[in-house]
Design a protein around this motif. Sequence first.
Motif, PDB file in Angstrom:
ATOM      1  N   VAL A 173       0.841  -1.208   0.000  1.00 38.58           N
ATOM      2  CA  VAL A 173       0.000   0.000   0.000  1.00 38.58           C
ATOM      3  C   VAL A 173       0.872   1.253   0.000  1.00 38.58           C
ATOM      4  CG1 VAL A 173      -1.639   1.354   1.383  1.00 38.58           C
ATOM      5  CG2 VAL A 173      -2.043  -1.085   0.992  1.00 38.58           C
ATOM      6  N   LYS A 174       1.942   1.240   0.791  1.00 35.38           N
ATOM      7  CA  LYS A 174       2.860   2.394   0.796  1.00 35.38           C
ATOM      8  C   LYS A 174       3.447   2.619  -0.598  1.00 35.38           C
ATOM      9  CE  LYS A 174       5.528   1.224   4.276  1.00 35.38           C
ATOM     10  NZ  LYS A 174       6.572   1.240   5.317  1.00 35.38           N
ATOM     11  N   HIS A 176       3.344   7.899  -4.610  1.00 34.67           N
ATOM     12  CA  HIS A 176       3.477   8.988  -5.593  1.00 34.67           C
ATOM     13  C   HIS A 176       2.143   9.657  -5.935  1.00 34.67           C
ATOM     14  CE1 HIS A 176       7.632   7.934  -5.980  1.00 34.67           C
ATOM     15  NE2 HIS A 176       7.315   6.685  -6.260  1.00 34.67           N
ATOM     16  N   LEU A 177       1.094   9.317  -5.219  1.00 33.84           N
ATOM     17  CA  LEU A 177      -0.189   9.973  -5.463  1.00 33.84           C
ATOM     18  C   LEU A 177      -0.183  11.345  -4.799  1.00 33.84           C
ATOM     19  CD1 LEU A 177      -2.672   7.002  -4.902  1.00 33.84           C
ATOM     20  CD2 LEU A 177      -1.774   7.870  -7.074  1.00 33.84           C
ATOM     21  N   PRO A 178      -0.727  12.373  -5.469  1.00 29.58           N
ATOM     22  CA  PRO A 178      -0.731  13.716  -4.888  1.00 29.58           C
ATOM     23  C   PRO A 178      -1.726  13.839  -3.735  1.00 29.58           C
ATOM     24  CG  PRO A 178      -1.944  13.681  -6.965  1.00 29.58           C
ATOM     25  CD  PRO A 178      -1.326  12.319  -6.807  1.00 29.58           C
ATOM     26  N   ALA A 179      -1.497  14.827  -2.886  1.00 34.17           N
ATOM     27  CA  ALA A 179      -2.368  15.038  -1.726  1.00 34.17           C
ATOM     28  C   ALA A 179      -3.806  15.320  -2.137  1.00 34.17           C
ATOM     29  CB  ALA A 179      -1.831  16.186  -0.885  1.00 34.17           C
ATOM     30  N   ILE A 216       3.046   8.819   2.947  1.00 36.09           N
ATOM     31  CA  ILE A 216       2.359   9.198   1.714  1.00 36.09           C
ATOM     32  C   ILE A 216       1.679  10.561   1.876  1.00 36.09           C
ATOM     33  CG2 ILE A 216       2.028   6.777   1.047  1.00 36.09           C
ATOM     34  CD1 ILE A 216      -0.853   6.967   1.810  1.00 36.09           C
ATOM     35  N   ARG A 217       1.342  11.180   0.745  1.00 35.15           N
ATOM     36  CA  ARG A 217       0.789  12.541   0.774  1.00 35.15           C
ATOM     37  C   ARG A 217      -0.720  12.584   1.005  1.00 35.15           C
ATOM     38  NH1 ARG A 217       4.391  14.370  -4.337  1.00 35.15           N
ATOM     39  NH2 ARG A 217       4.073  12.171  -4.731  1.00 35.15           N
ATOM     40  N   LEU A 218      -1.419  11.510   0.664  1.00 38.54           N
ATOM     41  CA  LEU A 218      -2.854  11.461   0.935  1.00 38.54           C
ATOM     42  C   LEU A 218      -3.103  11.524   2.436  1.00 38.54           C
ATOM     43  CD1 LEU A 218      -3.780   8.430  -1.361  1.00 38.54           C
ATOM     44  CD2 LEU A 218      -4.379  10.803  -1.799  1.00 38.54           C
ATOM     45  N   THR A 219      -4.281  11.986   2.817  1.00 41.16           N
ATOM     46  CA  THR A 219      -4.699  11.874   4.208  1.00 41.16           C
ATOM     47  C   THR A 219      -5.131  10.431   4.447  1.00 41.16           C
ATOM     48  OG1 THR A 219      -5.452  14.160   4.255  1.00 41.16           O
ATOM     49  CG2 THR A 219      -6.367  12.672   5.927  1.00 41.16           C
ATOM     50  N   VAL A 220      -4.555   9.800   5.468  1.00 42.64           N
ATOM     51  CA  VAL A 220      -4.882   8.405   5.785  1.00 42.64           C
ATOM     52  C   VAL A 220      -5.634   8.375   7.106  1.00 42.64           C
ATOM     53  CG1 VAL A 220      -3.983   6.072   6.113  1.00 42.64           C
ATOM     54  CG2 VAL A 220      -2.742   7.691   4.657  1.00 42.64           C
ATOM     55  N   LYS A 221      -6.757   7.648   7.130  1.00 41.63           N
ATOM     56  CA  LYS A 221      -7.538   7.544   8.364  1.00 41.63           C
ATOM     57  C   LYS A 221      -8.348   6.257   8.354  1.00 41.63           C
ATOM     58  CE  LYS A 221     -10.954  10.431   8.928  1.00 41.63           C
ATOM     59  NZ  LYS A 221     -12.104   9.553   9.240  1.00 41.63           N
TER      60      LYS A 221
END
Length: 194
Positions: free
Chosen positions: A18-19, A24-27, A55-60
């Motif tokens: 997953v990492k 490389h995905l943008p926020a 990673i740049r995405l918000t993870v929750k």
Amino acid sequence: MKYEAIVIGTSAGGLDAVKTLCAHLPADFSVPIAAVLHLHRNTKDDLITLLNREIRLTVKYAEDKEQIQKGCLFIAPPDYHLLIEDDRTFSLSVDEPVNYSRPSIDVLFESAADVFREHIIGIILTGANKDGSLGLRRIKERGGTTIVENPRTAQYSEMPLAAIAEVEVDYILDINEITNKVMELLLRSKCKTS
């Protein structure tokens, strides 16, 4: 045709996969992502903290009744099935394990396929069981796009092999090729709709 959601399923070796996939995905990535990792019921929030650093995405962790939104990687919380409802919100369930797993990949994928139909991408990554193969088949049946990590290069090949045996998969790719394919699919679908 515009993609509206991506679902990911993985088990053994899945955190690294997953990492790699999301690195490389943008926020402001334009499509929401929901993922099931087979987590132990006592998994702490350290997993979310780690992913948010990497990673740049918000993870929750997904929350019950929460609206699906872009720019986020939603993770099924430990010991809960994660489903997507018709109103594009999440629901959590403590129903019996499926394929010995709660959360189950099949549960997320089947509910997502029924909501998003041809507007979804389903991705199966490394894992040491067969969870996800029936859900991926539902995505394919509803017209969605299916991607499976190459079992020859996956850390654990059983889950990708089970998916390939169950579904005529659209793409079988090494983990470091999947992100580029997703970006290409999204760009192509955006061009067709504009």
